[in-house]
Scaffold this motif. Structure first.
Motif, PDB file in Angstrom:
ATOM      1  N   ASP A  80       0.832  -1.207   0.000  1.00 40.41           N
ATOM      2  CA  ASP A  80       0.000   0.000   0.000  1.00 40.41           C
ATOM      3  C   ASP A  80       0.864   1.254   0.000  1.00 40.41           C
ATOM      4  OD1 ASP A  80      -2.406  -1.248  -0.145  1.00 40.41           O
ATOM      5  OD2 ASP A  80      -2.885  -1.085   1.983  1.00 40.41           O
ATOM      6  N   TRP A  81       1.922   1.244   0.807  1.00 42.59           N
ATOM      7  CA  TRP A  81       2.839   2.385   0.846  1.00 42.59           C
ATOM      8  C   TRP A  81       3.478   2.590  -0.520  1.00 42.59           C
ATOM      9  CZ3 TRP A  81       7.915   2.994  -0.396  1.00 42.59           C
ATOM     10  CH2 TRP A  81       8.523   4.196   0.002  1.00 42.59           C
ATOM     11  N   LEU A  87       1.686   7.142  -6.557  1.00 45.37           N
ATOM     12  CA  LEU A  87       0.591   8.045  -6.898  1.00 45.37           C
ATOM     13  C   LEU A  87       0.921   9.476  -6.485  1.00 45.37           C
ATOM     14  CD1 LEU A  87      -2.576   5.935  -6.002  1.00 45.37           C
ATOM     15  CD2 LEU A  87      -1.752   6.554  -8.288  1.00 45.37           C
ATOM     16  N   ARG A  88       1.569   9.636  -5.349  1.00 43.06           N
ATOM     17  CA  ARG A  88       1.973  10.973  -4.906  1.00 43.06           C
ATOM     18  C   ARG A  88       2.997  11.568  -5.855  1.00 43.06           C
ATOM     19  NH1 ARG A  88       2.803   9.798   1.569  1.00 43.06           N
ATOM     20  NH2 ARG A  88       0.641  10.132   2.216  1.00 43.06           N
ATOM     21  N   LEU A  89       3.948  10.753  -6.284  1.00 38.65           N
ATOM     22  CA  LEU A  89       4.953  11.239  -7.222  1.00 38.65           C
ATOM     23  C   LEU A  89       4.305  11.643  -8.546  1.00 38.65           C
ATOM     24  CD1 LEU A  89       7.844   8.681  -6.600  1.00 38.65           C
ATOM     25  CD2 LEU A  89       7.920  11.124  -6.165  1.00 38.65           C
ATOM     26  N   CYS A  90       3.385  10.820  -9.035  1.00 40.69           N
ATOM     27  CA  CYS A  90       2.692  11.153 -10.285  1.00 40.69           C
ATOM     28  C   CYS A  90       1.847  12.410 -10.126  1.00 40.69           C
ATOM     29  CB  CYS A  90       1.811   9.974 -10.719  1.00 40.69           C
ATOM     30  SG  CYS A  90       2.738   8.549 -11.319  1.00 40.69           S
ATOM     31  N   ARG A  91       1.226  12.561  -8.976  1.00 42.24           N
ATOM     32  CA  ARG A  91       0.455  13.772  -8.671  1.00 42.24           C
ATOM     33  C   ARG A  91       1.337  15.011  -8.774  1.00 42.24           C
ATOM     34  NH1 ARG A  91      -0.213  14.349  -2.469  1.00 42.24           N
ATOM     35  NH2 ARG A  91       2.009  14.735  -2.820  1.00 42.24           N
ATOM     36  N   ASP A  92       2.542  14.941  -8.200  1.00 39.99           N
ATOM     37  CA  ASP A  92       3.439  16.086  -8.225  1.00 39.99           C
ATOM     38  C   ASP A  92       3.983  16.339  -9.631  1.00 39.99           C
ATOM     39  OD1 ASP A  92       2.941  16.266  -5.551  1.00 39.99           O
ATOM     40  OD2 ASP A  92       4.960  15.721  -4.886  1.00 39.99           O
ATOM     41  N   VAL A 109      -3.415  -3.399 -11.898  1.00 42.26           N
ATOM     42  CA  VAL A 109      -4.527  -3.990 -11.141  1.00 42.26           C
ATOM     43  C   VAL A 109      -5.255  -2.836 -10.465  1.00 42.26           C
ATOM     44  CG1 VAL A 109      -5.195  -5.603  -9.330  1.00 42.26           C
ATOM     45  CG2 VAL A 109      -3.179  -6.081 -10.757  1.00 42.26           C
ATOM     46  N   PRO A 110      -6.403  -2.410 -10.991  1.00 43.49           N
ATOM     47  CA  PRO A 110      -7.072  -1.224 -10.449  1.00 43.49           C
ATOM     48  C   PRO A 110      -7.297  -1.278  -8.942  1.00 43.49           C
ATOM     49  CG  PRO A 110      -8.056  -1.830 -12.540  1.00 43.49           C
ATOM     50  CD  PRO A 110      -7.086  -2.927 -12.190  1.00 43.49           C
ATOM     51  N   ALA A 111      -7.519  -2.465  -8.398  1.00 46.78           N
ATOM     52  CA  ALA A 111      -7.767  -2.588  -6.963  1.00 46.78           C
ATOM     53  C   ALA A 111      -6.576  -2.143  -6.126  1.00 46.78           C
ATOM     54  CB  ALA A 111      -8.126  -4.039  -6.613  1.00 46.78           C
ATOM     55  N   HIS A 116      -6.830   4.569  -2.754  1.00 50.35           N
ATOM     56  CA  HIS A 116      -6.015   5.724  -2.393  1.00 50.35           C
ATOM     57  C   HIS A 116      -6.627   7.025  -2.918  1.00 50.35           C
ATOM     58  CE1 HIS A 116      -3.099   2.939  -0.883  1.00 50.35           C
ATOM     59  NE2 HIS A 116      -2.995   2.352  -2.059  1.00 50.35           N
ATOM     60  N   SER A 117      -6.772   7.983  -2.036  1.00 51.63           N
ATOM     61  CA  SER A 117      -7.414   9.253  -2.384  1.00 51.63           C
ATOM     62  C   SER A 117      -6.619  10.052  -3.402  1.00 51.63           C
ATOM     63  CB  SER A 117      -7.620  10.090  -1.116  1.00 51.63           C
ATOM     64  OG  SER A 117      -6.368  10.389  -0.496  1.00 51.63           O
TER      65      SER A 117
END
Length: 207
Positions: A80-81, A87-92, A109-111, A116-117
């Motif tokens: 999960d981490w 996702l945080r890196l891609c967000r930035d 795997v979408p699940a 994650h928000s």
């Protein structure tokens, strides 16, 4: 960059309609870029790394990312981490007005992503999976060297069997409404890379 409000330390919430984030504690509002997130996935041996090498440096309108860059064996206990960090890196990355194109097996795997928000920061998420025949996948995996794949070399037969099953999951179980599939069994690297490049253009232009 956006993991906490600098005014009060609260966690931002996404206001998608306004392309902004808001701190529910103090009301601080910050505009954001909501770019599409493009995932290029597939089991080991289907061609992800080869295609990424082929496409690297060919476009300035997107940012290519290899999830193996951060992978360590110890992350099996912290998946999960691992997914959330990417996702945080891609967000930035998206804040530079360029959509991130993330190459990685488990990200298909979408699940693994949906809990994650951070997904709310993206205008859309698109999945492409590379697949191939079982025998060709086994041949490729057995031919790998440590120099080419330092994070995945010297795979045991059990590891190979696991990846073959993962490849079958994409071919048989993945939601066809959500996924684009490219069979790399008989395609050249150049042909596969061109198809992936066209897919990227389709989903960046449409968003």
């Amino acid at each position: 960059m956006f993991d906490g409000c600098p005014e009060c330390g609260g966690s931002y919430e996404v206001d998608a309609a306004a392309s902004a984030v808001v701190c529910p504690n103090c009301g601080r509002r910050v505009s954001i870029n909501r770019e599409p997130l493009l995932i290029v996935s597939g089991a080991s041996g289907t061609g992800k790394s080869t295609v990424l090498r082929e496409l690297s440096g060919t476009r300035e309108d997107v940012v290519f990312l290899d999830s193996d860059t951060l992978w360590r064996e110890g992350f099996w206990d912290e998946l999960d981490w691992y997914f959330r960090t990417w996702l945080r890196l891609c967000r930035d990355v998206a804040q530079s007005n360029r959509p991130p194109v993330l190459f990685g097996g488990g990200f298909g795997v979408p699940a693994n992503l949906e809990p994650h928000s951070e997904l709310e920061w993206f205008s859309s998420v698109h999945y492409l999976a590379l697949v191939c025949d079982d025998d060709e996948q086994k041949r490729r995996l057995r031919a790998r060297s440590s120099a080419e794949h330092p994070n995945q070399y010297d795979m045991s037969e059990d590891d190979i069997t696991e990846q073959v099953e993962f490849n079958r999951w994409f071919k048989n179980e993945a939601d066809r409404d959500a996924f684009t599939m490219i069979d790399t069994t008989e395609r050249t690297v150049e042909t596969t890379a061109r198809r992936v490049n066209e897919w990227i253009t389709t989903h960046t232009d449409s968003d």
